[in-house]
Design a protein around this motif. Structure first.
Motif, PDB file in Angstrom:
ATOM      1  N   PRO A  52      -5.905  -3.923 -17.544  1.00 15.00           N
ATOM      2  CA  PRO A  52      -5.832  -2.604 -16.916  1.00 15.00           C
ATOM      3  C   PRO A  52      -5.950  -2.750 -15.396  1.00 15.00           C
ATOM      4  N   ILE A  53      -5.038  -2.102 -14.667  1.00 17.96           N
ATOM      5  CA  ILE A  53      -4.995  -2.200 -13.215  1.00 17.96           C
ATOM      6  C   ILE A  53      -5.289  -0.836 -12.602  1.00 17.96           C
ATOM      7  N   ASP A  54      -6.166  -0.857 -11.603  1.00 16.77           N
ATOM      8  CA  ASP A  54      -6.512   0.359 -10.864  1.00 16.77           C
ATOM      9  C   ASP A  54      -6.178   0.134  -9.396  1.00 16.77           C
ATOM     10  N   ILE A  55      -5.485   1.084  -8.775  1.00 12.74           N
ATOM     11  CA  ILE A  55      -5.139   0.996  -7.360  1.00 12.74           C
ATOM     12  C   ILE A  55      -5.688   2.215  -6.632  1.00 12.74           C
ATOM     13  N   LYS A  56      -6.409   1.956  -5.562  1.00 13.85           N
ATOM     14  CA  LYS A  56      -6.967   3.045  -4.748  1.00 13.85           C
ATOM     15  C   LYS A  56      -6.437   2.926  -3.320  1.00 13.85           C
ATOM     16  N   ALA A  57      -6.385   4.065  -2.610  1.00 16.28           N
ATOM     17  CA  ALA A  57      -5.918   4.092  -1.223  1.00 16.28           C
ATOM     18  C   ALA A  57      -6.867   4.935  -0.389  1.00 16.28           C
ATOM     19  N   VAL A  58      -7.240   4.397   0.779  1.00 15.18           N
ATOM     20  CA  VAL A  58      -8.116   5.101   1.717  1.00 15.18           C
ATOM     21  C   VAL A  58      -7.446   5.079   3.084  1.00 15.18           C
ATOM     22  N   ARG A  59      -7.400   6.243   3.752  1.00 18.37           N
ATOM     23  CA  ARG A  59      -6.765   6.311   5.074  1.00 18.37           C
ATOM     24  C   ARG A  59      -7.527   5.426   6.057  1.00 18.37           C
ATOM     25  N   ALA A  60      -6.767   4.612   6.819  1.00 19.27           N
ATOM     26  CA  ALA A  60      -7.363   3.720   7.810  1.00 19.27           C
ATOM     27  C   ALA A  60      -6.441   3.669   9.024  1.00 19.27           C
ATOM     28  N   GLY A  61      -6.774   4.432  10.072  1.00 20.32           N
ATOM     29  CA  GLY A  61      -5.942   4.480  11.259  1.00 20.32           C
ATOM     30  C   GLY A  61      -4.591   5.100  10.952  1.00 20.32           C
ATOM     31  N   ASP A  62      -3.512   4.390  11.310  1.00 20.93           N
ATOM     32  CA  ASP A  62      -2.162   4.885  11.048  1.00 20.93           C
ATOM     33  C   ASP A  62      -1.690   4.577   9.631  1.00 20.93           C
ATOM     34  N   GLY A  63      -2.473   3.811   8.883  1.00 21.01           N
ATOM     35  CA  GLY A  63      -2.046   3.412   7.552  1.00 21.01           C
ATOM     36  C   GLY A  63      -3.081   3.716   6.492  1.00 21.01           C
ATOM     37  N   TYR A  64      -2.992   2.972   5.382  1.00 18.52           N
ATOM     38  CA  TYR A  64      -3.874   3.168   4.238  1.00 18.52           C
ATOM     39  C   TYR A  64      -4.332   1.802   3.738  1.00 18.52           C
ATOM     40  N   LYS A  65      -5.626   1.685   3.481  1.00 12.49           N
ATOM     41  CA  LYS A  65      -6.149   0.465   2.890  1.00 12.49           C
ATOM     42  C   LYS A  65      -6.018   0.578   1.375  1.00 12.49           C
ATOM     43  N   LEU A  66      -5.289  -0.364   0.778  1.00 13.45           N
ATOM     44  CA  LEU A  66      -5.080  -0.383  -0.663  1.00 13.45           C
ATOM     45  C   LEU A  66      -6.022  -1.382  -1.310  1.00 13.45           C
ATOM     46  N   THR A  67      -6.588  -0.997  -2.449  1.00  8.42           N
ATOM     47  CA  THR A  67      -7.453  -1.893  -3.223  1.00  8.42           C
ATOM     48  C   THR A  67      -6.945  -1.938  -4.660  1.00  8.42           C
ATOM     49  N   MET A  68      -6.671  -3.143  -5.132  1.00  6.83           N
ATOM     50  CA  MET A  68      -6.152  -3.359  -6.487  1.00  6.83           C
ATOM     51  C   MET A  68      -7.231  -4.051  -7.315  1.00  6.83           C
ATOM     52  N   SER A  69      -7.625  -3.422  -8.410  1.00  2.00           N
ATOM     53  CA  SER A  69      -8.723  -3.946  -9.230  1.00  2.00           C
ATOM     54  C   SER A  69      -8.222  -4.320 -10.621  1.00  2.00           C
ATOM     55  N   PHE A  70      -8.657  -5.496 -11.093  1.00  2.00           N
ATOM     56  CA  PHE A  70      -8.321  -5.989 -12.433  1.00  2.00           C
ATOM     57  C   PHE A  70      -9.557  -5.835 -13.317  1.00  2.00           C
ATOM     58  N   GLN A  71      -9.390  -5.202 -14.464  1.00  4.02           N
ATOM     59  CA  GLN A  71     -10.518  -4.992 -15.351  1.00  4.02           C
ATOM     60  C   GLN A  71     -10.636  -6.083 -16.418  1.00  4.02           C
ATOM     61  N   LYS A  72      -9.609  -6.945 -16.518  1.00  2.04           N
ATOM     62  CA  LYS A  72      -9.662  -8.074 -17.446  1.00  2.04           C
ATOM     63  C   LYS A  72      -8.983  -9.274 -16.796  1.00  2.04           C
ATOM     64  N   GLY A  73      -9.362 -10.480 -17.228  1.00  3.29           N
ATOM     65  CA  GLY A  73      -8.705 -11.682 -16.752  1.00  3.29           C
ATOM     66  C   GLY A  73      -7.309 -11.798 -17.336  1.00  3.29           C
ATOM     67  N   VAL A  74      -6.419 -12.489 -16.633  1.00  2.00           N
ATOM     68  CA  VAL A  74      -5.038 -12.584 -17.104  1.00  2.00           C
ATOM     69  C   VAL A  74      -4.597 -14.018 -17.370  1.00  2.00           C
ATOM     70  N   SER A  75      -5.441 -14.989 -17.045  1.00  2.00           N
ATOM     71  CA  SER A  75      -5.080 -16.381 -17.278  1.00  2.00           C
ATOM     72  C   SER A  75      -6.356 -17.182 -17.469  1.00  2.00           C
ATOM     73  N   SER A  76      -6.214 -18.453 -17.812  1.00  2.00           N
ATOM     74  CA  SER A  76      -7.372 -19.314 -18.013  1.00  2.00           C
ATOM     75  C   SER A  76      -7.024 -20.727 -17.557  1.00  2.00           C
TER      76      SER A  76
END
Length: 228
Positions: A52-76
């Protein structure tokens, strides 16, 4: 109703109206935690996993800071990865009113990862500066894991839907300066330059030439009158 009660009611109504105005002005956003099925090409063969992937955006100056979060591992890994041995990175795809690919990255693994254990990806972040204003979407793209001198590339195989939809505002928008040939009152100003200077000199030369010709004619007539 007493004067005090009426005043309190009016103040409360104004406060509620102000709150409603603030809520109206806030840019609408819609976020979902989306299951992304990654197909990973690893040094020891192909693997697949869903996170499951969650993406958040927060205004930062002229742009937006994006944060991508993984709730499970995808490789080993077949061997233990020591602390700080793995560095993750990914791409967030921007669609809708604007088109872009935003690289995001995160810190190495803060703890050792045992062998044959799903690798927990740290939060990835990056900055997105919109080129166009409007409603845009953010969708998980390719994930890259670098560890022990190897690179694992994980590609979404299920065409995931966007994790975030947001109204964005592009920087800029300053009004263009008025043309140099227009005055504040709207009157046209004479252009200046080499062509105008040549024209002015030509006019002046023609005036001198006409005056000279008139002088010659006047002197000629005067000479004839004197001889007669």
């Amino acid at each position: 109703m007493s004067h005090r009660t009426r005043t309190t009611a009016l103040a409360l109504a104004s406060a509620l109206a102000g709150s409603a105005a603030v809520l109206t002005l806030a840019p609408p956003a819609h976020a979902d935690v989306v299951d992304v099925a990654y197909n990973c090409a690893t040094p020891i063969g192909d693997k697949s996993a869903v996170s499951p992937i969650d993406i958040k955006a927060v205004r930062a100056g002229d742009g937006y800071k994006l944060t991508m979060s993984f709730q499970k591992g995808v490789s080993s890994s077949p061997i233990e990865l020591g602390k700080g041995a793995m560095s993750p990175g990914a791409v967030i795809l921007v669609g809708g009113a604007d088109k872009d690919s935003v690289p995001v990255s995160g810190p190495p693994n803060p703890e050792a990862v045992p062998a044959d254990t799903p690798i927990k990806i740290t939060d990835l972040s990056g900055t997105y500066t919109p080129k166009k204003s409007g409603k845009v979407t953010f969708t998980a793209g390719v994930l890259t894991i670098k560890a022990m001198g190897t690179t694992t590339t994980c590609t979404p195989g299920n065409s995931p839907k966007p994790s975030l939809e947001l109204d964005v505002t592009a920087p800029g928008g300053a009004a263009a300066p008025p043309p140099a040939s227009t005055a504040a009152g709207g009157d046209s100003l004479p252009q200046t330059g080499p062509a105008d200077s040549a024209l002015a000199l030509g006019t002046l030369g023609a005036t001198v030439l006409l005056s000279g010709a008139a002088g010659v004619l006047w002197l000629t007539r005067r000479g004839r009158q004197a001889r007669s």
